[in-house]
Write an enzyme that holds these catalytic residues in place. Structure first.
Site, short mmCIF file in Angstrom:
data_model
loop_
_atom_site.label_atom_id
_atom_site.label_comp_id
_atom_site.label_asym_id
_atom_site.label_seq_id
_atom_site.Cartn_x
_atom_site.Cartn_y
_atom_site.Cartn_z
N HIS A 127 -3.23 7.23 3.19
CA HIS A 127 -3.71 5.95 2.66
C HIS A 127 -5.06 5.62 3.30
O HIS A 127 -5.23 5.74 4.50
CB HIS A 127 -2.67 4.86 2.96
CG HIS A 127 -3.14 3.49 2.61
ND1 HIS A 127 -3.79 3.20 1.44
CD2 HIS A 127 -3.04 2.31 3.30
CE1 HIS A 127 -4.08 1.91 1.42
NE2 HIS A 127 -3.65 1.35 2.54
N ASN B 3 -10.34 0.14 0.61
CA ASN B 3 -8.88 0.18 0.59
C ASN B 3 -8.39 -0.37 -0.74
O ASN B 3 -8.49 -1.57 -1.00
CB ASN B 3 -8.34 -0.65 1.75
CG ASN B 3 -6.81 -0.68 1.80
OD1 ASN B 3 -6.15 -0.32 0.84
ND2 ASN B 3 -6.27 -1.13 2.92
N CYS C 5 0.82 -1.22 0.00
CA CYS C 5 0.00 0.00 0.00
C CYS C 5 0.85 1.27 0.00
O CYS C 5 0.34 2.36 -0.26
CB CYS C 5 -0.95 0.01 1.19
SG CYS C 5 -2.00 -1.44 1.24
N1 COA Z 1 -17.90 -8.11 10.81
C1 COA Z 1 -18.23 -8.43 12.05
N2 COA Z 1 -17.34 -8.79 12.99
C2 COA Z 1 -16.06 -8.83 12.63
C3 COA Z 1 -15.63 -8.52 11.33
C4 COA Z 1 -16.60 -8.14 10.40
N3 COA Z 1 -16.31 -7.81 9.14
N4 COA Z 1 -14.27 -8.65 11.26
C5 COA Z 1 -13.87 -9.04 12.48
N5 COA Z 1 -14.95 -9.15 13.31
C6 COA Z 1 -14.99 -9.59 14.69
C7 COA Z 1 -13.83 -10.42 15.12
O1 COA Z 1 -14.02 -11.77 14.73
C8 COA Z 1 -13.87 -10.25 16.60
O2 COA Z 1 -14.84 -11.08 17.14
P1 COA Z 1 -14.62 -11.80 18.55
O3 COA Z 1 -14.47 -10.69 19.54
O4 COA Z 1 -15.86 -12.61 18.72
O5 COA Z 1 -13.37 -12.62 18.40
C9 COA Z 1 -14.34 -8.80 16.77
O6 COA Z 1 -14.94 -8.43 15.52
C10 COA Z 1 -13.25 -7.85 17.09
O7 COA Z 1 -12.17 -8.12 16.21
P2 COA Z 1 -10.93 -7.18 16.13
O8 COA Z 1 -9.92 -7.77 15.19
O9 COA Z 1 -10.48 -6.84 17.53
O10 COA Z 1 -11.61 -5.88 15.49
P3 COA Z 1 -10.97 -4.51 15.23
O11 COA Z 1 -11.71 -3.45 15.91
O12 COA Z 1 -9.48 -4.55 15.39
O13 COA Z 1 -11.29 -4.32 13.67
C11 COA Z 1 -10.12 -4.42 11.60
C12 COA Z 1 -10.74 -5.22 12.73
C13 COA Z 1 -9.53 -5.41 10.61
C14 COA Z 1 -11.19 -3.60 10.93
C15 COA Z 1 -9.03 -3.48 12.18
O14 COA Z 1 -8.15 -4.20 13.02
C16 COA Z 1 -8.22 -2.82 11.13
O15 COA Z 1 -8.73 -2.03 10.35
N6 COA Z 1 -6.91 -3.04 11.12
C17 COA Z 1 -6.06 -2.46 10.14
C18 COA Z 1 -6.26 -3.18 8.84
C19 COA Z 1 -5.63 -2.45 7.70
O16 COA Z 1 -5.51 -1.26 7.73
N7 COA Z 1 -5.24 -3.21 6.70
C20 COA Z 1 -4.70 -2.69 5.52
C21 COA Z 1 -3.34 -2.22 5.72
S1 COA Z 1 -2.78 -1.52 4.28
#
Ligand code: COA
Length: 319
Positions: A243, A273, A110
């Site tokens: 980004h 994204n 990215c």
């Molecule tokens: N819908 C519903 N629930 C979801 C989900 C979705 N699309 N994706 C994950 N969850 C759930 C998880 O399974 C977890 O459930 P649990 O508590 O029962 O285990 C819960 O939501 C919390 O998960 P968590 O990973 O702590 O959520 P989060 O707040 O960190 O959000 C992301 C997840 C991926 C959105 C976040 O971590 C993120 O944006 N990270 C950066 C990713 C990124 O920028 N990637 C590209 C880089 S270039």
């Protein structure tokens, strides 16, 4: 070495996939995605290839700049989802444009578009006059559509910049911290009868929370560093093009650096994204909006798999 921006272009597939459509086959909801990521819909290819999107974005940049393909000295593409491992996306684009210049791809995930700008700056130092830089991704091809933590985030699109020699690329910073655990897209395993190790599935694997922490820190540090290296203060920056990975990452950076939210641009709500295309698409939106004034300072900042991050300061104008 430096350059100036002569024109920009972008392309987003016409098909927008809404959160409610995803919740029909993944255990997710519109409310969760909007709150945790800030996306309501994302453009997804139905017929376009990565090269088709790169071509359409490039046409916009060429048209805005009045440069013809025969005048290009170099084509550089940033991508992690080219149609082929070889030839490069840049070579496919060169053929579609009818250009004859050298062409190659750069992979910094990215952060790739800013890495590519820096590479272009080095080529201007070798005397080149016109370089076409494109970020293009068809991430819908490399996402596991049964994985709710990635399928809701990634999208398809392309952005392009036509660069000419000049002095408006003011400062830059590139970083890499080798790590294939936190965020990766394994290559296809192949069919070798001799290889004995089981391969990971060839889709995006992501530890969201680790990426989140890395992203906020990298963006804040890189942004502050390139502004200081340009001899500027944060308040001197007219526009920040971050980004578009997660609206909460951008909001965290705004709070941490005490940025003016209205200066820190976002289009993730409808673009998702798009990895290496993300900052280029947003830059094209800004450049076509009529909001820019001659002399405005712009910061671009990105982060991604690698783990990589990059930022730069560009001054608008210089024609
Ligand atoms: N819908 C519903 N629930 C979801 C989900 C979705 N699309 N994706 C994950 N969850 C759930 C998880 O399974 C977890 O459930 P649990 O508590 O029962 O285990 C819960 O939501 C919390 O998960 P968590 O990973 O702590 O959520 P989060 O707040 O960190 O959000 C992301 C997840 C991926 C959105 C976040 O971590 C993120 O944006 N990270 C950066 C990713 C990124 O920028 N990637 C590209 C880089 S270039």
């Amino acid at each position: 070495m430096s350059f100036r921006i002569l024109g920009t272009g972008s392309y987003l597939p016409k098909r927008s996939v809404y959160n409610d459509e995803l919740s029909q086959f993944i255990d997710t909801s519109d409310e969760w995605i909007q709150q945790r990521v800030g996306i309501s819909s994302r453009p997804i290819c139905t017929t376009e290839t990565t090269a088709d999107m790169a071509y359409n974005a490039a046409l916009g940049a060429l048209e805005m700049s009045g440069v013809s393909p025969s005048e290009l000295d170099m084509i550089l593409c940033a991508t992690v989802s080219a149609d082929y491992a070889a030839p490069s996306l840049a070579c496919s684009l060169q053929s579609m444009l009818g250009a004859t210049c050298p062409a190659m791809d750069i992979n910094a995930a990215c952060s790739g578009f800013i890495y590519t700008l820096e590479t272009a700056a080095a080529f201007f130092g070798r005397g080149l006059k016109r370089i076409l830089v494109v970020g293009a991704e068809r991430l819908s091809r490399v996402v596991d559509w049964s994985d709710r933590s990635t399928a809701v985030i990634f999208a398809d699109g392309a952005g392009a910049m036509m660069l000419g020699d000049g002095d408006t690329y003011i400062s830059s910073k590139l970083c890499a911290k080798g790590d294939a655990e936190v965020l990766c897209i394994p290559s296809f395993a192949g069919t070798s009868p001799y290889y004995e190790v089981e391969s990971k599935k060839p889709y995006v694997h992501m530890n969201g929370q680790e990426v989140f922490k890395f992203a906020v820190n990298a963006m804040c540090t890189d942004l502050a560093d390139v502004v200081a290296a340009a001899g500027l203060k944060i308040d001197d920056i007219a526009w920040i093009i971050p980004h578009q990975a997660n609206a909460r990452i951008i909001d965290a950076a705004v709070r941490k650096l005490d940025l003016k939210p209205e200066r820190c641009l976002k289009n993730i709500e409808t673009t998702g994204n798009t990895s290496a295309a993300s900052v280029a698409i947003l830059a094209d939106e800004l450049f076509r909006s009529g909001k820019l004034k001659d002399g405005d300072y712009i910061v671009m900042a990105a982060f991604g798999a690698g783990l990589t991050s990059a930022a730069c300061v560009i001054r608008w104008g210089g024609w």
